[in-house]
Enzyme design. Structure first.
Site, mmCIF file in Angstrom:
data_model
loop_
_atom_site.group_PDB
_atom_site.id
_atom_site.type_symbol
_atom_site.label_atom_id
_atom_site.label_comp_id
_atom_site.label_asym_id
_atom_site.label_seq_id
_atom_site.Cartn_x
_atom_site.Cartn_y
_atom_site.Cartn_z
ATOM 1 N N GLU A 1 40.767 5.706 66.242
ATOM 2 C CA GLU A 1 39.961 5.878 65.040
ATOM 3 C C GLU A 1 40.403 4.799 64.062
ATOM 4 O O GLU A 1 41.606 4.696 63.777
ATOM 5 C CB GLU A 1 40.185 7.280 64.456
ATOM 6 C CG GLU A 1 39.229 7.585 63.344
ATOM 7 C CD GLU A 1 39.453 8.931 62.677
ATOM 8 O OE1 GLU A 1 39.032 9.067 61.523
ATOM 9 O OE2 GLU A 1 40.067 9.821 63.291
ATOM 10 N N ARG B 1 52.348 13.124 73.775
ATOM 11 C CA ARG B 1 52.398 12.011 72.836
ATOM 12 C C ARG B 1 53.836 11.544 72.676
ATOM 13 O O ARG B 1 54.779 12.303 72.914
ATOM 14 C CB ARG B 1 51.779 12.376 71.497
ATOM 15 C CG ARG B 1 52.452 13.527 70.767
ATOM 16 C CD ARG B 1 51.610 13.997 69.596
ATOM 17 N NE ARG B 1 51.473 12.975 68.573
ATOM 18 C CZ ARG B 1 50.294 12.491 68.176
ATOM 19 N NH1 ARG B 1 49.177 12.902 68.714
ATOM 20 N NH2 ARG B 1 50.244 11.597 67.222
ATOM 21 N N LYS C 1 49.283 8.455 61.457
ATOM 22 C CA LYS C 1 48.676 7.494 60.528
ATOM 23 C C LYS C 1 48.579 8.062 59.117
ATOM 24 O O LYS C 1 48.710 7.336 58.139
ATOM 25 C CB LYS C 1 47.288 7.095 61.036
ATOM 26 C CG LYS C 1 47.360 6.062 62.138
ATOM 27 C CD LYS C 1 45.983 5.671 62.606
ATOM 28 C CE LYS C 1 45.425 6.709 63.553
ATOM 29 N NZ LYS C 1 44.148 6.333 64.154
HETATM 30 P P1 ATP Z 1 47.573 9.788 64.416
HETATM 31 O O1 ATP Z 1 47.898 11.239 64.489
HETATM 32 O O2 ATP Z 1 48.731 8.898 64.302
HETATM 33 O O3 ATP Z 1 46.497 9.474 63.421
HETATM 34 P P2 ATP Z 1 45.588 9.831 66.368
HETATM 35 O O4 ATP Z 1 45.740 10.463 67.682
HETATM 36 O O5 ATP Z 1 44.744 10.529 65.387
HETATM 37 O O6 ATP Z 1 47.004 9.469 65.843
HETATM 38 P P3 ATP Z 1 43.772 7.870 67.240
HETATM 39 O O7 ATP Z 1 43.342 6.629 66.586
HETATM 40 O O8 ATP Z 1 42.780 8.973 67.348
HETATM 41 O O9 ATP Z 1 45.043 8.373 66.482
HETATM 42 O O10 ATP Z 1 44.430 7.559 68.653
HETATM 43 C C1 ATP Z 1 43.940 6.674 69.606
HETATM 44 C C2 ATP Z 1 44.569 7.011 70.929
HETATM 45 O O11 ATP Z 1 45.972 6.886 70.851
HETATM 46 C C3 ATP Z 1 44.267 8.438 71.325
HETATM 47 O O12 ATP Z 1 43.881 8.463 72.678
HETATM 48 C C4 ATP Z 1 45.567 9.158 71.100
HETATM 49 O O13 ATP Z 1 45.713 10.196 72.003
HETATM 50 C C5 ATP Z 1 46.601 8.054 71.331
HETATM 51 N N1 ATP Z 1 47.821 8.338 70.567
HETATM 52 C C6 ATP Z 1 47.938 8.521 69.246
HETATM 53 N N2 ATP Z 1 49.207 8.806 68.895
HETATM 54 C C7 ATP Z 1 49.921 8.789 70.046
HETATM 55 C C8 ATP Z 1 51.306 9.017 70.368
HETATM 56 N N3 ATP Z 1 52.200 9.318 69.424
HETATM 57 N N4 ATP Z 1 51.675 8.916 71.655
HETATM 58 C C9 ATP Z 1 50.792 8.608 72.611
HETATM 59 N N5 ATP Z 1 49.488 8.394 72.377
HETATM 60 C C10 ATP Z 1 49.050 8.485 71.120
HETATM 61 MG MG MG Z 2 42.720 11.017 65.879
#
Ligand code: ATP
Ligand code: MG
Length: 552
Positions: free
Chosen positions: A33, A257, A267
């Protein structure tokens, strides 16, 4: 990738799917995102998704999951692309969920036509209340009884902007008593009168995550849709939507994760650190962002190596940040150019040195058998580190003391003959003599010394600024520590030494170079550096100064 390494669970699934002919080739995607910069957790997901198609063939898409108009910005899109490329991966297609808004709208109409979706006028509070609890079923309200025609008319009006934010939503009609709360008539479209970073004001209704994500996977024929464990409860809805819409049967798989000690990995929290100025920017070298790590001097190879070492888990765990630093050191030890820089100078006058200057040749990297050499000026006045001299040394102090001898790296053995003090008794200078026969590489003096010190010629010293970084937080598990996460910020995570003394070879530097300042750590040029003022970031210390030893 070493050959004897056993397959992780995703690799096993893919190997089986291919062997059984379920797919001719696989397609994965990385779906960020664009609401912030990528962090090391995302690097894990990138290495996993791109790594699978590197290993098994096929392709990986970069899909921006940009269905929320409010939080998304083009700056984030650009930074995400830069970070993925820097990590060393190339996507097959650059795609945007927002490009599918028309198709997604048609999918919603299909559900309405099948009497599997309805427009609900309830407030969000009412919807939440009617949803029940995990142990008590929810209740359907009167809006769920609307006819297909009525729902179609209202949904078109929603799209046309007839209603205000929150006045109506579109819900999938599934099962209000499902044990899975996500199946209790989830909202799939909401009204949001907001401009979108790509579609502008074309839309005032936006699909919810669950409705956009799986459908985007299907549109792209994603075979293996990999996400993190918190999406396990969403899988049933993911499958239900694909089945009802009769679209490409993408399959969702979940892995744990990445969580790391002494930092945060969300984020939302990272944005707070930036906005509230706890750090200078998203790419502050203390940040767990890919851009921060790059600025700090971490190599892409080290990051990939780290992601490979931690493997793919099915259970949440907390990875020691020391393991990442271990990978960073391992790479830098092989590549970094050795240089001498004195942080806290103590002047030495070599009383018997007659020449104005002698250029000694010192190897750039003793770990490299084809190492180049540089010339370093040795002269009558040099600086050593204050801490490398003690007037009253304890036993086994192998550095300099009155009457003691040490080697100056790449040059000569010196002996300390006299300590010069100011009127307050502070040591301001040492008078030493050098042993002409002891030159490094051609030592015929027969004298053995145990200590070797780094040094810089006073007349040739280049002034620079050095930034020393420490953990951003002082508790190991920040996410589980009590209180607000910001209460655990380490107040001493940045130490600036505004005037250090560097050998002149460092004038000839560029941002790609990685250095080991002898006995000090690994350093790189910061982007704030200029020709007037060199600024170096400490990437990592030479050894793990923290208690835990990281085992290979
Ligand atoms: P955040 O909680 O940091 O905002 P998010 O999952 O909302 O992370 P996205 O931009 O939606 O962020 O993530 C893009 C991809 O990265 C998704 O497939 C998510 O599962 C993966 N991802 C995000 N954080 C992690 C993590 N800590 N470890 C492994 N994969 C991750
Ligand atoms: Mg997300």
């Amino acid at each position: 990738m070493s050959e004897e390494k056993s397959l992780n669970f995703l690799e096993e699934i893919i190997e089986k799917d291919l062997a059984e002919g379920k797919y001719q080739s696989i397609t994965t995607r990385f779906p960020p995102e664009p609401n912030g910069y990528l962090h090391i957790g995302h690097a894990k997901s990138i290495c996993l998704n791109f790594g699978l198609t590197q290993k098994f063939g096929g392709k990986t898409n970069l899909r921006f999951d940009d269905t929320n108009p409010v939080t998304e910005e083009t700056e984030y899109v650009d930074s995400i692309k830069e970070d993925i490329q820097w990590l060393g991966f190339n996507w097959a297609n650059e795609l945007y969920a927002s490009d599918y808004f028309d198709t997604l709208y048609e999918f919603a109409v299909t559900l309405i036509n099948k009497n599997l979706a309805y427009v609900d006028d309830s407030t969000s509070e009412e919807i939440a209340q009617q949803k029940g609890t995990p142990t008590t079923p929810g209740i359907r309200n009167k809006f769920s009884e609307r006819t297909v025609e009525e729902n179609l008319k209202l949904f078109i009006e929603m799209r046309e902007g007839k209603y205000a934010d929150g006045e109506k939503v579109l819900r999938a009609k599934i099962d209000m008593s499902s044990p899975n709360m996500h199946m209790r008539d989830p909202i799939i479209y909401r009204i949001k009168h907001a401009a979108h970073h790509r579609t502008g004001n074309k839309w005032c209704i936006y699909p919810m995550y669950d409705f956009a994500h799986g459908q985007s996977d299907s549109i792209e024929n994603i075979t293996h849709s990999i996400c993190t464990l918190e999406f396990i409860p969403h899988r049933e809805l993911y499958n239900w939507l694909i089945q009802q819409l009769e679209i490409f049967p993408s399959k969702q798989y979940e892995f744990a994760r990445l969580n790391m000690t002494y930092t945060v990995m969300s984020k939302r929290k990272l944005l707070q650190l930036v906005n509230e100025k706890h750090v200078i920017a998203w790419d502050d070298p203390r940040m767990p962002t890919i851009s921060g790590m790059r600025r700090r001097g971490y190599g892409a190879t080290a990051l990939r190596d780290f992601c490979d070492k931690i493997g793919v888990a099915k259970r949440e765990n907390l990875i020691d940040i020391g393991l990442l630093e271990f990978c960073v050191r391992e790479e830098l030890n092989k590549t970094a150019l050795r240089r001498m820089v004195v942080f806290n100078p103590l002047k030495i006058t070599i009383t018997n040195f007659g020449k104005e200057v002698e250029w000694v040749s010192i190897e750039d990297n003793p770990e490299d058998e084809n190492t180049t050499h540089r010339k370093v000026p040795f002269s009558k006045e040099i600086y050593i580190e204050q801490e490398d001299f003690l007037e009253n040394p304890p036993k086994k102090f192998f550095r300099l003391f009155p009457g003691g001898k040490v080697r100056l790296k790449g040059a000569y053995i010196i002996e300390c003959n006299e300590v010069v003090k100011d009127i307050n008794g502070n040591i301001i200078e040492l008078k030493c003599s050098y042993i002409p026969e002891s030159k490094s590489g051609n030592d015929t003096s027969g004298i053995h010394v145990k200590g070797t010190l780094h040094w810089v010629s006073v007349a040739h010293a280049v002034h620079a600024e050095v930034k020393l970084y420490d953990r951003l937080f002082h508790v190991e598990n920040v996410a589980e520590a009590e209180g607000d996460f910001k209460e655990h910020i380490n107040p001493n995570s940045l130490q600036v030494l505004d005037k250090v003394y560097a050998e002149p070879a460092l004038l000839d530097t560029n941002s790609n170079n990685r250095y080991q300042f002898l006995r000090k750590g690994y350093f790189c040029l910061d982007k704030d550096s200029s020709s007037e003022k060199l600024v170096f970031n400490r990437t990592v210390t030479l050894k793990d100064t923290w208690a835990k030893e990281v085992k290979k």
